[in-house]
Scaffold this motif. Structure first.
Motif, short mmCIF file in Angstrom:
data_model
loop_
_atom_site.label_atom_id
_atom_site.label_comp_id
_atom_site.label_asym_id
_atom_site.label_seq_id
_atom_site.Cartn_x
_atom_site.Cartn_y
_atom_site.Cartn_z
N HIS A 1 0.81 -1.23 0.00
CA HIS A 1 0.00 0.00 0.00
C HIS A 1 0.84 1.27 0.00
O HIS A 1 0.27 2.36 -0.06
CB HIS A 1 -0.92 0.01 1.23
N ASP B 1 -5.65 7.25 0.41
CA ASP B 1 -6.61 6.41 1.14
C ASP B 1 -7.60 5.75 0.17
O ASP B 1 -7.94 4.58 0.31
CB ASP B 1 -7.38 7.26 2.17
N SER C 1 -5.90 2.99 -1.66
CA SER C 1 -5.72 1.85 -0.77
C SER C 1 -7.02 1.07 -0.60
O SER C 1 -7.02 -0.15 -0.61
CB SER C 1 -5.24 2.33 0.61
N ASN D 1 -7.58 -2.74 -1.58
CA ASN D 1 -8.07 -3.75 -0.65
C ASN D 1 -9.27 -4.49 -1.23
O ASN D 1 -9.39 -5.71 -1.07
CB ASN D 1 -8.45 -3.11 0.69
N LYS E 1 -3.12 5.72 7.27
CA LYS E 1 -4.47 5.26 7.57
C LYS E 1 -4.61 3.76 7.29
O LYS E 1 -5.23 3.03 8.07
CB LYS E 1 -5.45 6.06 6.71
N VAL E 2 -4.01 3.33 6.20
CA VAL E 2 -4.17 1.90 5.86
C VAL E 2 -3.40 1.03 6.84
O VAL E 2 -3.84 -0.06 7.20
CB VAL E 2 -3.81 1.65 4.38
N PHE F 1 -5.18 -2.02 8.98
CA PHE F 1 -4.74 -3.42 9.07
C PHE F 1 -4.41 -3.80 10.51
O PHE F 1 -4.75 -4.87 10.98
CB PHE F 1 -3.54 -3.68 8.15
#
Lengths: 69, 557
Positions: free
Chosen positions: A26, A31, A34, A38, B378-379, B383
């Motif tokens: 990532h 955001d 990402s 996902n 943020k990611v 996770f």
């Protein structure tokens, strides 16, 4: 097993390698990018499972384990 | 410092400043921290004279390194200080990880019995140093400690090193064949030699508070993600001897290090952990950021870097101090053989390869822990929180929770000194640390296998009966290393052979041994090679390889 799901550790002892690969995958994305990555990743892995019942059970577990707030 | 009175070690005017020219030294160790002291003791045990220079005259200020791992304790035991450290330390083997105030999982670092040393002890670095200094005094003819002797200059030559040393009475020069740079994370030798120290710096700041109190926390490693007592951040608690507790608080990257170490800031944080009714005293605190870095090479001509001067890691996982002691274990037998002319200088180069590998493993693990604990994007947060959300329900997620991957010895498989197995089999493969096991010694007294290995090469052989053992002993006599035999019960031993009984069969199981199985054990208790059945030709070749390419000569009887 939980509703067709195998929740035992399945990374052959290399969970930290997999986690790091996920995070690195990532790097540099916004955001939104990402979140989109996902979504693609979930679809790829859902297909790789080769078991629709297990995928449905996984979705249920993921929903149930959401934290309030 | 309420609970501990630090010793002062006497500075003595060095002979070089009293008119007697100093002789060239085989080995000078710079730095009398745990790593430098352990190295000097190890070299003295090998019979190598050693001078230790330290710029201070006391032990570590503050508890600093506190978690000493099983492998380190085995090394300290070989150096003659393991029992004392375990007796004083707080033994633990279980870690508990909480999210908020709920435990989400726990782990046991040593679930089986039959090992002399525990998974971990907690012992303040100042005790470790004090015990090592006292042990060093057992070698008055070989080991000299010079306090308030600061190295201010170094010039490396092809066959040696010249050090410039400053003392309260002036400066002197000393020549050495070899110098061990054990002068810590801010190594002056590294700086003076102009060696780059590259790696990753972490912005996150942490507060360490050592607190003295009577509190019912268990002898376990307690970790919290976002506990109610420290909202939004992580915390870690360890019990140390003398009713001292170490509490680590994550502070975030914006924290002001000067402000955060003020007692009026620290005390409320501690109060939130221990509650209103527990009185405590603040012993020591420190605010730190950290980095993971290592030298590109650890051996620079005749200057060898050991411990933090060679590599630094984040503290989560206890891989700094433990990694340094493992450097010592790896280096000293090699250096001793080279100094004694029993091995080529290239044997020291294998320290570089083997311990860079160890440092890389420590850096990788501690960096991953830090990333998991301090998500930046943020990611990463998503996770991390997903793993924590799933952990109570799913074992696979518990395996991903990374609150510290605690120090374990790396394998040296694939490095040049080890002879790979002809075919894979169970038990410790070449490059692995020898597993311990309970044994009965020659007199039938209970003891431990690891206490009978190490210091020199050894052949660990498994035998069923005296005749078989005598036959192996006869064929092994020309090989050099002494035989340490394991038998189901005590046997009539052939002359000069140690026979240890293994009544519970644990040694046989742990080494996956059959009658005739032979392990070639390095002086640092690692497996160099192994043979399912006794094979003197194979052993001879493996021995030559493990000794750095020369056939070891048996010491004169």
């Amino acid at each position: 097993m939980a509703g067709g799901l195998d929740l035992a550790e399945g990374f052959a002892g290399r969970g930290d390698d997999v986690y790091e690969a996920l995070i690195r995958g990532h790097e540099g994305l916004t955001d939104e990018e990402s979140a989109a990555m996902n979504a693609r990743l979930v679809l790829i892995l859902a297909n790789q499972v080769r078991d629709p019942e297990a995928v449905i059970a996984a979705i249920r577990l993921a929903r149930e384990t959401a934290r309030a707030g | 410092m309420g609970s501990y009175a630090a010793p002062r070690y006497e500075y003595v005017i060095p002979p070089e400043l009293r008119g007697s020219p100093g002789a060239r030294r085989p080995v000078v160790v710079v730095g009398a921290g745990p790593v430098g002291l352990a190295a000097a003791i190890d070299l003295a045990i090998h019979g190598i004279p050693c001078l230790v220079l330290d710029d201070n005259d006391t032990v570590s200020v503050g508890s600093r390194a506190i978690c000493w791992a099983k492998r380190t304790l085995e090394i300290f035991d070989r150096l003659g200080v393991g029992d004392r450290m375990v007796a004083k330390g707080v033994t633990w083997q279980r870690g508990r990880v909480h999210r908020g105030d709920e435990e989400i999982y726990s782990f046991d670092l040593l679930p089986e019995g039959g090992h002399k040393m525990p998974a971990f002890i907690n012992l303040q670095q100042y005790y470790v140093e004090e015990y090592l200094v006292e042990r060093a005094r057992d070698f008055p003819d070989l080991l000299e400690l010079r306090w308030r002797n600061e190295v201010t200059g170094v010039s490396a030559r092809g066959d040696g090193v010249v050090l410039e040393v400053a003392t309260p009475d002036g400066s002197y020069r000393i020549e050495a064949d070899w110098v061990l740079a054990a002068d810590g994370a801010n190594s002056a030798l590294r700086r003076m030699l102009g060696l780059p120290f590259e790696g990753q710096a972490f912005e996150e700041r942490f507060l360490i508070a050592d607190v003295r109190m009577r509190a019912p926390f268990p002898n376990e490693r307690l970790f919290w993600f976002r506990p109610s007592f420290h909202p939004g951040q992580s915390a870690l608690l360890h019990r140390q001897p003398d009713d001292v507790f170490r509490i680590d608080f994550q502070l975030g990257p914006e924290a002001d290090p000067v402000l955060e170490r003020q007692p009026q800031r620290v005390i409320p944080r501690v109060r939130a952990v221990v509650g209103e009714s527990t009185p405590f005293e603040l012993e020591w605190c420190s605010v730190y950021a950290f980095r993971c870095a290592r030298l590109e090479r650890f051996v620079h001509g005749r200057v060898v870097f050991v411990g933090d001067s060679a590599h630094v890691v984040s503290p989560f996982g206890a891989r700094g101090g433990n990694g340094g002691i493992q450097d010592v274990d790896n280096l000293c037998w090699k250096l001793a053989r080279v100094v004694q002319g029993r091995a080529p200088e290239s044997l020291v180069a294998t320290y570089d390869g083997e311990r860079r590998h160890g440092a890389d493993e420590n850096i990788l693990n501690s960096s991953r822990t830090t990333s998991f604990m301090t998500p930046k994007t943020k990611v990463e947060h998503l996770f991390r929180d997903a793993v924590l959300d799933l952990a109570p329900r799913a074992a696979f997620a518990r395996a991903l929770v990374n609150a510290g991957r605690l120090s374990r010895p790396c394998t040296l498989a694939g490095h040049v000194l080890q002879t790979p197995d002809a075919a894979p089999w169970d038990g410790p493969a070449p490059g692995t640390v020898c597993p311990d096991a309970p044994i009965l010694d020659e007199a039938g007294r209970p003891g431990w296998l690891l206490n009978r290995l190490g210091g020199d090469f050894a052949l660990l052989v498994f035998a069923e009966d005296a005749a078989e053992l005598a036959a192996m002993a006869a064929r092994a006599s020309c090989l050099g290393p002494p035989l340490v035999a394991i038998a189901p019960r005590s046997l009539q031993a052939p002359e000069g052979i140690v026979v240890l009984a293994d009544p519970d069969g644990l040694a046989r199981v742990r080494y996956a041994a059959e009658p005739g199985t032979t392990y070639l054990i390095r002086p640092d208790q690692h497996v160099a090679a192994r043979f399912k059945s006794f094979d003197p030709g194979g052993i001879a070749l493996a021995l030559e390889r493990a000794g750095g390419g020369v056939r070891p000569v048996r010491a004169a009887a």
